[in-house]
Each structure stands twice: as structure tokens, then as C-alpha cells.
Write a protein that holds these residues in place. Structure first.
Motif, PDB file in Angstrom:
ATOM      1  N   LEU A 200       0.788  -1.113   0.025  1.00 44.22           N
ATOM      2  CA  LEU A 200      -0.024  -0.009  -0.167  1.00 44.22           C
ATOM      3  C   LEU A 200       0.754   1.313   0.123  1.00 44.22           C
ATOM      4  O   LEU A 200       0.738   2.218  -0.660  1.00 44.22           O
ATOM      5  CB  LEU A 200      -1.040  -0.003   1.286  1.00 44.22           C
ATOM      6  N   GLY A 201       1.973   1.208   0.759  1.00 41.28           N
ATOM      7  CA  GLY A 201       2.891   2.429   0.661  1.00 41.28           C
ATOM      8  C   GLY A 201       3.440   2.635  -0.645  1.00 41.28           C
ATOM      9  O   GLY A 201       3.388   3.647  -0.964  1.00 41.28           O
ATOM     10  N   ILE A 202       3.830   1.631  -1.163  1.00 41.63           N
ATOM     11  CA  ILE A 202       4.681   1.781  -2.626  1.00 41.63           C
ATOM     12  C   ILE A 202       3.517   2.080  -3.506  1.00 41.63           C
ATOM     13  O   ILE A 202       3.873   3.361  -4.135  1.00 41.63           O
ATOM     14  CB  ILE A 202       4.845   0.498  -3.007  1.00 41.63           C
ATOM     15  N   LEU A 203       2.215   1.703  -3.483  1.00 44.38           N
ATOM     16  CA  LEU A 203       1.313   2.319  -4.369  1.00 44.38           C
ATOM     17  C   LEU A 203       0.919   3.726  -4.052  1.00 44.38           C
ATOM     18  O   LEU A 203       0.788   4.603  -4.992  1.00 44.38           O
ATOM     19  CB  LEU A 203      -0.187   1.654  -4.155  1.00 44.38           C
ATOM     20  N   VAL A 204       0.881   4.141  -2.741  1.00 39.78           N
ATOM     21  CA  VAL A 204       0.413   5.650  -2.302  1.00 39.78           C
ATOM     22  C   VAL A 204       1.764   6.631  -2.722  1.00 39.78           C
ATOM     23  O   VAL A 204       1.413   7.644  -3.466  1.00 39.78           O
ATOM     24  CB  VAL A 204       0.021   5.593  -0.909  1.00 39.78           C
ATOM     25  N   GLY A 205       2.874   5.992  -2.756  1.00 40.63           N
ATOM     26  CA  GLY A 205       3.991   6.776  -2.754  1.00 40.63           C
ATOM     27  C   GLY A 205       4.233   7.292  -4.324  1.00 40.63           C
ATOM     28  O   GLY A 205       5.055   8.221  -4.750  1.00 40.63           O
ATOM     29  N   THR A 206       3.990   6.099  -5.250  1.00 40.74           N
ATOM     30  CA  THR A 206       4.276   6.209  -6.565  1.00 40.74           C
ATOM     31  C   THR A 206       3.059   6.635  -7.651  1.00 40.74           C
ATOM     32  O   THR A 206       3.343   7.222  -8.525  1.00 40.74           O
ATOM     33  CB  THR A 206       4.845   4.918  -7.136  1.00 40.74           C
ATOM     34  N   SER A 207       1.802   6.632  -7.129  1.00 42.59           N
ATOM     35  CA  SER A 207       0.678   7.002  -7.674  1.00 42.59           C
ATOM     36  C   SER A 207      -0.126   8.213  -7.171  1.00 42.59           C
ATOM     37  O   SER A 207      -0.421   8.122  -6.145  1.00 42.59           O
ATOM     38  CB  SER A 207      -0.265   5.810  -7.731  1.00 42.59           C
ATOM     39  N   PRO A 208       0.059   9.263  -7.868  1.00 43.49           N
ATOM     40  CA  PRO A 208      -0.713  10.481  -7.387  1.00 43.49           C
ATOM     41  C   PRO A 208      -2.044  10.192  -7.321  1.00 43.49           C
ATOM     42  O   PRO A 208      -2.942  10.769  -6.396  1.00 43.49           O
ATOM     43  CB  PRO A 208      -0.509  11.414  -8.502  1.00 43.49           C
ATOM     44  N   VAL A 209      -2.698   9.560  -8.066  1.00 50.19           N
ATOM     45  CA  VAL A 209      -4.108   8.988  -8.145  1.00 50.19           C
ATOM     46  C   VAL A 209      -4.387   8.212  -6.653  1.00 50.19           C
ATOM     47  O   VAL A 209      -5.540   8.519  -6.185  1.00 50.19           O
ATOM     48  CB  VAL A 209      -4.657   8.189  -9.204  1.00 50.19           C
ATOM     49  N   ALA A 210      -3.694   7.385  -6.492  1.00 48.21           N
ATOM     50  CA  ALA A 210      -3.730   6.307  -5.149  1.00 48.21           C
ATOM     51  C   ALA A 210      -3.625   7.333  -4.184  1.00 48.21           C
ATOM     52  O   ALA A 210      -4.304   7.179  -3.062  1.00 48.21           O
ATOM     53  CB  ALA A 210      -2.876   5.265  -5.218  1.00 48.21           C
ATOM     54  N   HIS A 211      -2.469   8.169  -4.076  1.00 47.33           N
ATOM     55  CA  HIS A 211      -2.344   9.055  -2.987  1.00 47.33           C
ATOM     56  C   HIS A 211      -3.577   9.983  -2.697  1.00 47.33           C
ATOM     57  O   HIS A 211      -4.127  10.201  -1.652  1.00 47.33           O
ATOM     58  CB  HIS A 211      -1.132   9.928  -3.339  1.00 47.33           C
ATOM     59  N   ALA A 212      -4.335  10.425  -3.748  1.00 51.15           N
ATOM     60  CA  ALA A 212      -5.188  11.354  -3.710  1.00 51.15           C
ATOM     61  C   ALA A 212      -6.638  10.488  -3.083  1.00 51.15           C
ATOM     62  O   ALA A 212      -7.435  11.056  -2.210  1.00 51.15           O
ATOM     63  CB  ALA A 212      -5.614  12.223  -4.824  1.00 51.15           C
ATOM     64  N   ALA A 213      -6.705   9.231  -3.611  1.00 54.27           N
ATOM     65  CA  ALA A 213      -7.893   8.603  -3.215  1.00 54.27           C
ATOM     66  C   ALA A 213      -7.746   8.069  -1.781  1.00 54.27           C
ATOM     67  O   ALA A 213      -8.969   7.712  -1.125  1.00 54.27           O
ATOM     68  CB  ALA A 213      -7.933   7.345  -4.277  1.00 54.27           C
ATOM     69  N   THR A 214      -6.622   7.667  -1.408  1.00 55.51           N
ATOM     70  CA  THR A 214      -6.406   7.302  -0.081  1.00 55.51           C
ATOM     71  C   THR A 214      -6.062   8.184   1.157  1.00 55.51           C
ATOM     72  O   THR A 214      -6.174   7.667   2.384  1.00 55.51           O
ATOM     73  CB  THR A 214      -5.260   6.218  -0.101  1.00 55.51           C
ATOM     74  N   ARG A 215      -5.705   9.159   0.874  1.00 53.01           N
ATOM     75  CA  ARG A 215      -5.544  10.342   1.828  1.00 53.01           C
ATOM     76  C   ARG A 215      -6.387  10.464   2.781  1.00 53.01           C
ATOM     77  O   ARG A 215      -6.090  10.221   4.005  1.00 53.01           O
ATOM     78  CB  ARG A 215      -5.096  11.797   0.924  1.00 53.01           C
ATOM     79  N   VAL A 216      -7.761  10.718   2.545  1.00 56.45           N
ATOM     80  CA  VAL A 216      -8.670  10.739   3.826  1.00 56.45           C
ATOM     81  C   VAL A 216      -8.845   9.555   4.341  1.00 56.45           C
ATOM     82  O   VAL A 216      -8.960   9.689   5.592  1.00 56.45           O
ATOM     83  CB  VAL A 216     -10.193  11.514   3.063  1.00 56.45           C
ATOM     84  N   PRO A 217      -9.231   8.511   3.915  1.00 54.57           N
ATOM     85  CA  PRO A 217      -9.295   7.198   4.741  1.00 54.57           C
ATOM     86  C   PRO A 217      -8.321   6.853   5.582  1.00 54.57           C
ATOM     87  O   PRO A 217      -8.538   6.591   6.666  1.00 54.57           O
ATOM     88  CB  PRO A 217      -9.566   6.098   3.500  1.00 54.57           C
ATOM     89  N   LEU A 218      -7.042   7.118   4.932  1.00 54.99           N
ATOM     90  CA  LEU A 218      -5.759   6.765   5.720  1.00 54.99           C
ATOM     91  C   LEU A 218      -5.703   7.614   6.926  1.00 54.99           C
ATOM     92  O   LEU A 218      -5.450   7.108   8.316  1.00 54.99           O
ATOM     93  CB  LEU A 218      -4.566   6.724   5.008  1.00 54.99           C
ATOM     94  N   GLU A 219      -5.876   9.071   6.826  1.00 56.01           N
ATOM     95  CA  GLU A 219      -5.918  10.017   7.672  1.00 56.01           C
ATOM     96  C   GLU A 219      -6.858   9.714   8.828  1.00 56.01           C
ATOM     97  O   GLU A 219      -6.685   9.842   9.851  1.00 56.01           O
ATOM     98  CB  GLU A 219      -5.900  11.304   7.048  1.00 56.01           C
ATOM     99  N   PHE A 220      -8.031   8.989   8.497  1.00 53.89           N
ATOM    100  CA  PHE A 220      -8.948   9.009   9.367  1.00 53.89           C
ATOM    101  C   PHE A 220      -8.791   7.750  10.184  1.00 53.89           C
ATOM    102  O   PHE A 220      -9.106   7.745  11.314  1.00 53.89           O
ATOM    103  CB  PHE A 220     -10.481   8.554   8.389  1.00 53.89           C
ATOM    104  N   LEU A 221      -8.241   6.740   9.516  1.00 47.29           N
ATOM    105  CA  LEU A 221      -8.054   5.508  10.314  1.00 47.29           C
ATOM    106  C   LEU A 221      -6.833   5.551  11.355  1.00 47.29           C
ATOM    107  O   LEU A 221      -6.668   4.949  12.211  1.00 47.29           O
ATOM    108  CB  LEU A 221      -8.003   4.305   9.231  1.00 47.29           C
ATOM    109  N   ARG A 222      -5.762   6.303  10.824  1.00 48.87           N
ATOM    110  CA  ARG A 222      -4.507   6.366  11.452  1.00 48.87           C
ATOM    111  C   ARG A 222      -4.484   6.305  12.904  1.00 48.87           C
ATOM    112  O   ARG A 222      -3.949   5.848  13.764  1.00 48.87           O
ATOM    113  CB  ARG A 222      -3.527   7.127  10.828  1.00 48.87           C
TER     114      ARG A 222
END
Length: 266
Positions: free
Chosen positions: A90-112
Motif C-alpha cells: 500500500l505504501g508503494i502504491l500511495v508513494g508512486t501513484s498520485p491518483v492512489a495518494h489522492a484517493a487514499t489520503r482521507v481514509p488513511l488519515e481517518f483510520l491512522r
């Protein structure tokens, strides 16, 4: 001077003082413990060091204790391995894909910021007091920190290095394998090392509060029976186990990443 000679010279220069200071610290802690027990005068509130030592010796002679220990270690290791695969991916996907980063930013910040203990009642309802519930709690507790650290490592790789690799004709997969992952490896290694003792904590919590098998549930039984000596004996076992897990994780990190400049010592 050969490599063997250099290692021998370094070994001779090592001072025994850290070991002596560590032993002194342990001796002072045991002395303070014994004095506190004598001051309280109640074995139920704070059992003495000899009493706990006898209880610990009794535990070490019981096959059920070793079975619980192996179960605890097994749950922690399985959860750690699953979280490593999911978190790093998941970290590689978020770090390499701007689309994945934008799509997962809110859910990850909510769950963290949600502690793993909060979802324990839901895990108990879904999985019951089982080893699977303990594994799930471990995975939930450490996957997101591993993913966040991995993404930070991927994003820290110098863009010039990526562009240079691309100019030499390397494809995306080759750049990921030869440039991005080696550059992010210290972040990933640190995340895995920090997560290792947390897996043990999550496993014990799952046993104490959720009834999962292992030392956590055995500690709860000792508490319900009023055996304070057994409680302290289990605490000592878990403390030593935590030290061993931390030392093993640090040694594995140094061995696997010895080639990286940040792990080299002059």
C-alpha cells in the motif's frame, strides 16, 4: 590490514562498560523491587523477588506455558508478516501513484489515529476469542504505520535518480526495483523494526481483553485467581520476550540493509 584483522581490532576496542552498566541497572531495579515489597509488607500487592522467581520457575516447568508462549509468538509473527506485505504494498502504491495518494489520503488519515483496541469488540463479534482475532488485531494495529513510512520513503527518493534511470531506458518496474525500493529501504526497515514489539503488545491485549489464546489469556486467569506472583512472572516473561523481539528485529534490519550507506559504520 585484512578484513579479519579489522574485525579483530574492533572487537578488542569494544568496552565491557555497557554490559556492566546494564547489569548494574538490573541489580538496582531488583533491589528497589525487593525493598518496595518489604516496605508494603503484602505479598498480594507486591510480591517479593524470591516469590516471583519461584512462580516463574514453576511456569517454566509447565508444558501449557510453553504452548501459550509459542501461540503468542506465532500470532505476532503471522500478523507482522501479513501487515508487512499489505503495508509495504500500500505504501508503494500511495508513494508512486498520485491518483492512489489522492484517493487514499482521507481514509488513511481517518483510520491512522484510531487505536487498535477500539475495534477489539467488533473483532470479537466477528471472529470470536480465536487466534484469528489476535492476528487481525495485530494487522490492524501496524499496517497503516508501515504503509505511511513506506510511502514517505518512496516519496523521498531523489527525482533526479528516477529521471536518470528513465533516460537510460529503464521501465517503470525496473525503476521501482532498482531505484525506488533501494532508496526507500531504510524507511521500510525502520517501520518493520518499530512494528515488531507492537505486534507482541497487540497479541497480549487480544488475549487479555478478547480471550485469544496465548500468554495474554493466561495472565487474565492469573489475575482472576488472585495470583499476584504469577502476574509478575508473566510480566517478566513478556518483558524478556519483548527485548528479544526488539533485538532480533534490529539485527535483521542491520543484516538485510548492511549495503545501504545509512547502515554503514566507519
Amino acid at each position: 590490514m585484512t578484513a579479519i584483522d579489522r574485525r579483530t581490532a574492533r572487537g578488542r576496542r569494544r568496552s565491557p562498560l555497557p554490559l556492566l552498566y546494564g547489569g548494574l541497572g538490573v541489580a538496582l531495579l531488583l533491589t528497589a523491587w525487593q525493598l518496595g515489597s518489604a516496605q508494603l509488607g503484602s505479598e498480594a500487592a507486591l510480591p517479593s523477588v524470591p516469590t516471583v522467581a519461584l512462580a516463574l520457575g514453576g511456569l517454566l516447568g509447565q508444558p501449557a506455558f510453553w504452548g501459550g508462549l509459542l501461540t503468542t509468538v506465532g500470532i505476532a509473527l503471522l500478523g507482522w508478516a501479513i501487515a508487512a506485505v499489505v503495508g509495504v504494498g500500500l505504501g508503494i502504491l500511495v508513494g508512486t501513484s498520485p491518483v492512489a495518494h489522492a484517493a487514499t489520503r482521507v481514509p488513511l488519515e481517518f483510520l491512522r489515529p484510531i487505536p487498535a483496541i477500539v475495534i477489539l469488540p467488533l473483532a470479537m463479534l466477528a471472529l470470536g476469542p480465536t487466534a484469528e482475532m489476535g492476528v487481525f488485531l495485530v494487522v490492524f494495529g501496524i499496517t497503516l504505520p508501515i504503509a505511511a513510512q513506506t510511502a514517505a520513503g518512496v516519496e523521498s527518493v531523489d527525482p533526479v535518480m528516477r529521471n536518470t534511470a528513465r533516460s537510460f531506458g529503464l521501465g517503470s518496474a525496473e525503476i521501482l526495483a532498482r531505484v525506488v525500493l533501494p532508496g526507500a529501504s531504510p524507511f521500510i526497515g525502520t517501520a518493520m523494526r518499530v512494528a515488531a514489539p507492537i505486534t507482541l503488545i497487540m497479541t497480549v491485549v487480544a488475549g487479555m481483553l478478547g480471550g485469544a489464546p496465548g500468554l495474554g489469556s493466561a495472565l487474565t486467569v492469573a489475575q482472576s485467581s488472585g495470583r499476584s506472583d504469577l502476574i509478575f512472572a508473566y510480566v517478566l516473561v513478556l518483558g524478556v520476550l519483548g527485548l528479544l523481539v526488539q533485538a532480533a528485529a534490529a539485527a535483521a534490519e542491520r543484516r538485510l540493509l548492511h549495503w545501504h550507506s545509512s547502515y554503514r559504520k566507519g
